[in-house]
Scaffold this active site. Structure first.
Site, mmCIF file in Angstrom:
data_model
loop_
_atom_site.group_PDB
_atom_site.id
_atom_site.type_symbol
_atom_site.label_atom_id
_atom_site.label_comp_id
_atom_site.label_asym_id
_atom_site.label_seq_id
_atom_site.Cartn_x
_atom_site.Cartn_y
_atom_site.Cartn_z
ATOM 1 N N ASN A 28 -4.508 5.614 -1.737
ATOM 2 C CA ASN A 28 -4.020 6.009 -0.413
ATOM 3 C C ASN A 28 -3.378 7.386 -0.418
ATOM 4 O OD1 ASN A 28 -4.721 3.956 1.542
ATOM 5 N ND2 ASN A 28 -3.526 2.583 0.262
ATOM 6 N N SER B 2 0.834 -1.210 0.000
ATOM 7 C CA SER B 2 0.000 0.000 0.000
ATOM 8 C C SER B 2 0.862 1.250 0.000
ATOM 9 C CB SER B 2 -0.868 0.051 1.256
ATOM 10 O OG SER B 2 -1.658 -1.087 1.364
ATOM 11 N N HIS C 39 -2.054 -3.479 -6.652
ATOM 12 C CA HIS C 39 -2.638 -3.099 -5.359
ATOM 13 C C HIS C 39 -4.142 -3.328 -5.368
ATOM 14 C CE1 HIS C 39 -4.078 -0.086 -2.277
ATOM 15 N NE2 HIS C 39 -3.305 -0.890 -1.588
ATOM 16 N N GLU D 181 -4.899 -1.187 -8.603
ATOM 17 C CA GLU D 181 -3.950 -0.189 -9.099
ATOM 18 C C GLU D 181 -2.720 -0.937 -9.615
ATOM 19 O OE1 GLU D 181 -4.200 3.724 -6.510
ATOM 20 O OE2 GLU D 181 -4.361 1.968 -5.242
HETATM 21 N N1 LIG Z 1 -5.388 -4.456 4.916
HETATM 22 C C1 LIG Z 1 -5.618 -3.586 3.937
HETATM 23 O O1 LIG Z 1 -6.568 -2.787 3.959
HETATM 24 C C2 LIG Z 1 -4.726 -3.585 2.744
HETATM 25 C C3 LIG Z 1 -5.233 -3.097 1.528
HETATM 26 C C4 LIG Z 1 -4.416 -3.143 0.394
HETATM 27 C C5 LIG Z 1 -3.122 -3.613 0.513
HETATM 28 N N2 LIG Z 1 -2.645 -4.065 1.711
HETATM 29 C C6 LIG Z 1 -1.273 -4.578 1.742
HETATM 30 O O2 LIG Z 1 -1.333 -6.005 1.714
HETATM 31 C C7 LIG Z 1 -0.246 -6.568 2.444
HETATM 32 C C8 LIG Z 1 -0.766 -7.490 3.518
HETATM 33 O O3 LIG Z 1 -1.618 -6.775 4.379
HETATM 34 P P1 LIG Z 1 -2.709 -7.518 5.281
HETATM 35 O O4 LIG Z 1 -3.559 -6.440 5.859
HETATM 36 O O5 LIG Z 1 -3.353 -8.617 4.513
HETATM 37 O O6 LIG Z 1 -1.773 -8.135 6.407
HETATM 38 P P2 LIG Z 1 -2.020 -9.385 7.355
HETATM 39 O O7 LIG Z 1 -1.184 -9.172 8.541
HETATM 40 O O8 LIG Z 1 -3.478 -9.664 7.508
HETATM 41 O O9 LIG Z 1 -1.421 -10.618 6.506
HETATM 42 C C9 LIG Z 1 -0.063 -10.767 6.239
HETATM 43 C C10 LIG Z 1 0.219 -12.264 6.077
HETATM 44 O O10 LIG Z 1 1.546 -12.392 5.588
HETATM 45 C C11 LIG Z 1 2.127 -13.492 6.228
HETATM 46 N N3 LIG Z 1 3.573 -13.360 6.126
HETATM 47 C C12 LIG Z 1 4.393 -12.483 6.732
HETATM 48 N N4 LIG Z 1 5.667 -12.664 6.337
HETATM 49 C C13 LIG Z 1 5.654 -13.672 5.440
HETATM 50 C C14 LIG Z 1 6.634 -14.315 4.660
HETATM 51 N N5 LIG Z 1 7.911 -13.971 4.724
HETATM 52 N N6 LIG Z 1 6.241 -15.299 3.833
HETATM 53 C C15 LIG Z 1 4.937 -15.657 3.758
HETATM 54 N N7 LIG Z 1 3.966 -15.097 4.472
HETATM 55 C C16 LIG Z 1 4.316 -14.114 5.300
HETATM 56 C C17 LIG Z 1 1.600 -13.473 7.636
HETATM 57 O O11 LIG Z 1 1.705 -14.759 8.242
HETATM 58 C C18 LIG Z 1 0.150 -13.051 7.383
HETATM 59 O O12 LIG Z 1 -0.699 -14.158 7.207
HETATM 60 C C19 LIG Z 1 0.563 -5.382 2.954
HETATM 61 O O13 LIG Z 1 1.576 -5.084 2.041
HETATM 62 C C20 LIG Z 1 -0.473 -4.266 2.985
HETATM 63 O O14 LIG Z 1 0.100 -2.986 2.867
HETATM 64 C C21 LIG Z 1 -3.419 -4.076 2.824
#
Ligand SMILES: NC(=O)c1ccc[n+]([C@@H]2O[C@H](COP(=O)([O-])OP(=O)(O)OC[C@H]3O[C@@H](n4cnc5c(N)ncnc54)[C@H](O)[C@@H]3O)[C@@H](O)[C@H]2O)c1
Lengths: 292, 213
Positions: A192, A121, A142, A154
């Site tokens: 964002n 993000s 994204h 995106e």
């Molecule tokens: N939550 C949102 O609103 C949102 C929206 C768009 C993008 N994002 C982006 O998506 C990504 C994930 O966010 P999220 O909210 O789903 O986080 P989250 O914490 O819910 O999930 C992250 C997952 O990644 C896993 N993980 C961490 N390190 C790892 C590795 N080395 N190998 C494999 N798995 C690994 C964790 O075990 C976890 O299950 C981030 O980059 C975030 O910026 C989030």
């Protein structure tokens, strides 16, 4: 026609990763869900099955199609299983070193043709790509939360992303029925970059005594037709997350609107994190999740 | 709640033909001043409501500038029915109070507007009130992003509609309302606050300069 046949999702037990895996499998792609813990993957798989059961119950999908989608979706904690994927989308923690490290590992595992995509993000696609040898085959994809329901993606090329990679990723998003938009590799892309400072401004308006949170949200919803007011949205996102977003943007953009407002920090220090703690800009009664 | 209207011409909040105008009566307990009609203070009224443009209520109230070291306030309140420039007015009334505004006047104004079918958001007497203060910097950012090539206008608008569920995107909205109007609103905000987010974006400056050439 999409050149992509098999998709890997890293962080597939997480909020975004689980949704992205649903998008890929639903669209007919063989999908491998990878995460660190088998238990977490198991939980995610149960939730995914529940999601498709609901789709069947609502008449959006036949039982046969559901079974076919679930048959295309496998889980693993072994990164080697992503070796023959055409596209690997990472949705792991929002941490540059973690993402760079993962891509470096994948570099040694995946074939030449594999494209890596990041769902970051706030981080730079170019910086994430700089950890691996195939910077021309890394692109930003994204998704919006919840990925399984929101159509927008995106699509962002890093400095070294090839035109072909960008095109392949773009065609793939269309093949999944999503709606791609093209943005440059800048902090927060479009969504964002507009939303985070806007939400901070709403907090600053509370801080400046412009109006009560309820009046601010009412004005924005009624005057502009937004479905949610900014303060209600921050309560949902989490006030601690809103601080992290500000901390990710401000040092790069030096835009004062992006910096986390002092009131936000005070509220987080006081334990007011939004919905998840039972109170943020609004009170959610006893629905706090502290301690389970 | 009955109200009398004193108008100096066409009002942005209630354009000619608006039902709110025809429901007014003579010599009522609330007096509403529209379109810059000269204000007459009258303590005998429950509330006096002044339609505001980009200016603060303090410009209209009291003697000697109308502000009194944080003690200002009376039965005179400000208001504006939110409108994105030349778009049709919304259903939202921003009701403007001062620190010592009469609670009776505030309550009466709320009842009056809500009875007429509007939603009312109460705010303090600050430039841009609620909505313009919050959305104008966002439109500035979108206009700047457009200049910088972050994305096309179409993609920025689509992102806001599809990704955030807004009824329209920032570029289509600010252009539809008028870039000249955006200039006027942001110039007032910038004059008061002085921070770069409020400074009119280049495209708004161009629109204004073309208009005044
Ligand atoms: N939550 C949102 O609103 C949102 C929206 C768009 C993008 N994002 C982006 O998506 C990504 C994930 O966010 P999220 O909210 O789903 O986080 P989250 O914490 O819910 O999930 C992250 C997952 O990644 C896993 N993980 C961490 N390190 C790892 C590795 N080395 N190998 C494999 N798995 C690994 C964790 O075990 C976890 O299950 C981030 O980059 C975030 O910026 C989030």
């Amino acid at each position: 026609m999409s050149k992509i046949k098999k998709v890997g999702v890293c962080g597939a037990a997480g909020t975004m990763g689980a949704g992205i895996a649903i998008v890929a499998a639903r669209a007919g792609f063989e999908t491998v869900a990878y995460d660190l813990s088998a238990d977490a993957l198991e939980k995610a798989a149960t939730q995914t099955a529940g999601f498709f059961d609901k789709s069947v119950a609502r008449g959006k999908m036949s039982e046969v199609d559901r079974d076919a989608v679930l048959g295309r979706l496998t889980s693993t904690t072994d990164l080697e299983d992503l070796g023959d994927c055409d596209l690997v989308i990472e949705a792991v923690f929002e941490d540059l070193a973690t993402k760079q490290g993962l891509l470096k590992q994948l570099d040694g595992i995946c074939g030449e043709r594999t494209i890596f995509a990041s769902n970051t993000s706030t981080l730079s696609i170019t910086e994430i790509a700089s950890g691996c040898e195939r910077q021309d085959r890394v692109v930003g994809l994204h998704f919006c939360l919840p990925a399984q329901l929101m159509k927008l993606i995106e699509v962002s090329p890093g400095i070294n992303t090839s035109k072909e990679t960008f095109h392949t990723a773009w065609v793939w998003t269309e093949a999944t029925g999503q709606i791609p938009v093209e943005t440059q590799d800048k902090p927060g892309f479009i969504l964002n970059a507009l939303l985070v400072p806007f939400n901070n401004d709403a907090i600053r308006a509370v801080e400046a005594g412009v109006a009560e949170p309820g009046d601010i949200d009412k004005a924005i919803k009624s005057g502009l037709g937004y479905k949610m007011g900014p303060l209600e949205l921050i309560d949902l996102i989490g006030l601690d997350t809103q601080i992290r977003l500000g901390e990710a943007f401000y040092p790069i953009t030096l835009d004062p609107r992006a910096a986390a407002p002092a009131l936000l920090r005070r509220m987080v220090a006081a334990g007011d994190l939004g919905r998840k703690s039972g109170r943020g800009f609004f009170d959610y009664g006893n629905k706090a999740m502290f301690g389970g | 709640m009955t109200y009398t209207i004193v108008s100096n011409g066409d009002s942005g909040s209630f354009p000619t033909g608006d039902a709110f105008l025809s429901d007014a009566s003579q010599d009522a307990e609330v007096v509403i001043y529209l379109a810059g009609a000269p204000l007459h203070a009258d303590d005998g009224k429950t509330a006096i409501l002044v339609e505001l443009g980009t200016e603060c209520l303090g410009v209209h109230t009291g003697e000697g500038g109308g502000e009194n070291a944080g003690e200002e306030g009376s039965n005179i309140l400000g208001f504006n029915r939110y409108r994105n420039g030349s778009d049709a007015p919304s259903n939202l009334i921003e009701l403007v109070r001062q620190p010592r505004s009469s609670q009776t006047a505030i309550d009466a104004a709320k009842v009056l507007f809500e009875t007429a079918g509007f939603e009312v958001a109460l705010c303090s007497d600050q430039t841009g009130r609620i909505i313009d203060r919050l959305v104008r910097p966002k439109y500035n950012a979108a206009l700047r992003f457009l200049d910088e090539g972050l994305a096309s206008a179409k993609d920025m608008d689509l992102t806001c509609r599809m990704g955030l569920g807004y009824p329209d995107g920032p570029i289509e909205r600010v252009c539809r309302g008028g870039l000249g109007h955006h200039y006027d609103v942001t110039q007032a905000l910038f004059e008061t606050n002085g921070t770069p987010g409020y400074a009119p974006a280049r495209r708004a400056v161009v629109a204004k300069q073309r208009k005044t050439r």
